[in-house]
Design a protein around this motif. Sequence first.
Motif, PDB file in Angstrom:
ATOM      1  N   LYS A 200      40.480  84.447 141.590  1.00 26.32           N
ATOM      2  CA  LYS A 200      41.042  85.646 142.201  1.00 26.32           C
ATOM      3  C   LYS A 200      42.561  85.708 142.041  1.00 26.32           C
ATOM      4  N   LYS A 201      43.107  86.858 142.350  1.00 26.25           N
ATOM      5  CA  LYS A 201      44.544  87.091 142.210  1.00 26.25           C
ATOM      6  C   LYS A 201      45.348  86.022 142.945  1.00 26.25           C
ATOM      7  N   GLY A 202      46.448  85.621 142.307  1.00 26.14           N
ATOM      8  CA  GLY A 202      47.309  84.614 142.906  1.00 26.14           C
ATOM      9  C   GLY A 202      47.338  83.325 142.110  1.00 26.14           C
ATOM     10  N   GLY A 203      46.246  83.067 141.355  1.00 22.31           N
ATOM     11  CA  GLY A 203      46.209  81.854 140.553  1.00 22.31           C
ATOM     12  C   GLY A 203      45.972  80.616 141.401  1.00 22.31           C
ATOM     13  N   GLY A 204      45.945  79.464 140.741  1.00 25.60           N
ATOM     14  CA  GLY A 204      45.747  78.229 141.488  1.00 25.60           C
ATOM     15  C   GLY A 204      44.990  77.186 140.701  1.00 25.60           C
ATOM     16  N   TYR A 205      43.966  76.603 141.330  1.00 27.95           N
ATOM     17  CA  TYR A 205      43.205  75.495 140.755  1.00 27.95           C
ATOM     18  C   TYR A 205      41.717  75.727 141.053  1.00 27.95           C
ATOM     19  N   ILE A 206      40.884  75.595 140.039  1.00 24.96           N
ATOM     20  CA  ILE A 206      39.458  75.801 140.271  1.00 24.96           C
ATOM     21  C   ILE A 206      38.874  74.639 141.060  1.00 24.96           C
ATOM     22  N   THR A 207      39.129  73.418 140.611  1.00 24.71           N
ATOM     23  CA  THR A 207      38.522  72.250 141.249  1.00 24.71           C
ATOM     24  C   THR A 207      39.566  71.311 141.844  1.00 24.71           C
ATOM     25  N   ASP A 229      40.463  88.020 138.087  1.00 27.60           N
ATOM     26  CA  ASP A 229      41.623  88.909 137.977  1.00 27.60           C
ATOM     27  C   ASP A 229      42.924  88.177 138.265  1.00 27.60           C
ATOM     28  N   ALA A 230      42.915  86.854 138.198  1.00 24.75           N
ATOM     29  CA  ALA A 230      44.155  86.082 138.333  1.00 24.75           C
ATOM     30  C   ALA A 230      45.057  86.368 137.132  1.00 24.75           C
ATOM     31  N   VAL A 235      45.989  79.616 136.177  1.00 26.86           N
ATOM     32  CA  VAL A 235      44.953  78.814 136.817  1.00 26.86           C
ATOM     33  C   VAL A 235      44.711  77.523 136.041  1.00 26.86           C
ATOM     34  N   TYR A 236      44.674  76.413 136.767  1.00 27.21           N
ATOM     35  CA  TYR A 236      44.301  75.123 136.188  1.00 27.21           C
ATOM     36  C   TYR A 236      42.794  74.910 136.357  1.00 27.21           C
ATOM     37  N   LEU A 237      42.204  74.187 135.417  1.00 22.27           N
ATOM     38  CA  LEU A 237      40.794  73.829 135.540  1.00 22.27           C
ATOM     39  C   LEU A 237      40.556  72.872 136.703  1.00 22.27           C
ATOM     40  N   LYS A 256      41.497  84.284 130.087  1.00 18.89           N
ATOM     41  CA  LYS A 256      42.917  84.167 129.759  1.00 18.89           C
ATOM     42  C   LYS A 256      43.763  83.666 130.917  1.00 18.89           C
ATOM     43  N   MET A 257      43.186  83.576 132.116  1.00 20.82           N
ATOM     44  CA  MET A 257      43.954  83.057 133.247  1.00 20.82           C
ATOM     45  C   MET A 257      44.119  81.543 133.196  1.00 20.82           C
ATOM     46  N   ILE A 258      43.360  80.845 132.350  1.00 20.76           N
ATOM     47  CA  ILE A 258      43.442  79.389 132.274  1.00 20.76           C
ATOM     48  C   ILE A 258      44.724  78.975 131.553  1.00 20.76           C
ATOM     49  N   ARG A 259      45.437  78.063 132.163  1.00 20.40           N
ATOM     50  CA  ARG A 259      46.686  77.569 131.585  1.00 20.40           C
ATOM     51  C   ARG A 259      46.402  76.690 130.372  1.00 20.40           C
TER      52      ARG A 259
END
Length: 321
Positions: A200-207, A229-230, A235-237, A256-259
């Motif tokens: 979701k919006k804001g980005g971050g880390y999946i796990t 929609d990040a 976003v990191y895996l 495409k949100m993955i760094r």
Amino acid sequence: MKVGYLFFFVGVLFFQMEKAFGQDRKLMVAQDGSGDYRTVQEALNAVPDFRKVVTVIWIKNGIYKEKLNLSASKKLVKLIGENVERTILTYDDYAAKKNFFGEEMGTSGSSSFYVYGEEFSAENITFENSSGPVGQAVALWIAGDKAQFRNCRMLGFQDTLYTYGGGSRQYFKNCYIEGTVDFIFGSATAVFEDCQIYCKKGGGYITASSSPDTLKYGYVFLNCVIDGDAPEHSVYLGRPWRPYAKAVYLNCSLGKMIRGEGWNNWGKESNEKTAYYAEYASKGPGAATQKRVAWSRQLQAADLEDYTLAKIFRGWQPGLK
């Protein structure tokens, strides 16, 4: 003697009928009163302790705002919703919220649903924490071993799905899981197969795995779609909540949100020596594997032999009950 045998066989027949009826009987939850119970917690409470056959609980469409708890004595419970988008189990606690005593609930205290019972399964259910972007707010907290979820949704923001149990084996098939920061986290060994992971919006880390050094596997994503929609490259895996964190993505489509670097060490270089992060055949705009951090791994086809469900789950083969 003949009469005695007759009563014996009649008794056996009734026992078998009673046993079959007990196995086939299902509980129904409906807010309009048309079922056995109006609330999900009432149905969970009605399950006999330490029952040795599956107890099926059907849940009719509705938004059930309940803070739910399935105790460890309630084994082999199966929830089936009428419609995954309309059968919603939700609550709105969050970590910083104060309890009755004026104390913050904390991450673990924020969960909408706690699963302690072993061999729990759910189908066509939405598990939600509706508190919004207010920090840690768990939708589903799982400690019980051999938990299965099929065609379910886990909705939230930060810390959506807490795979709590260190020795717990958890299987997610055709599920939708959304969030922002560390929204799949915990110590369990968990497989996510054919799932949609929505950033979701804001980005971050999946796990944020915290798998112990005694376990070979942490999180395994098989044929999953990572989208959302990040913002691009936000976003990191994954990142290691504990030093021996483990997460592997196999044949996944990465948005495409993955760094490019893929993985984060949570500010500790020492984690790079102990965490196990790997991919195989990633595809999509986020699969820039040549940019990945040097301490992550790119697996080969031969490595896939180690990622069968039987091996990951130490002999347990999840399947429909």
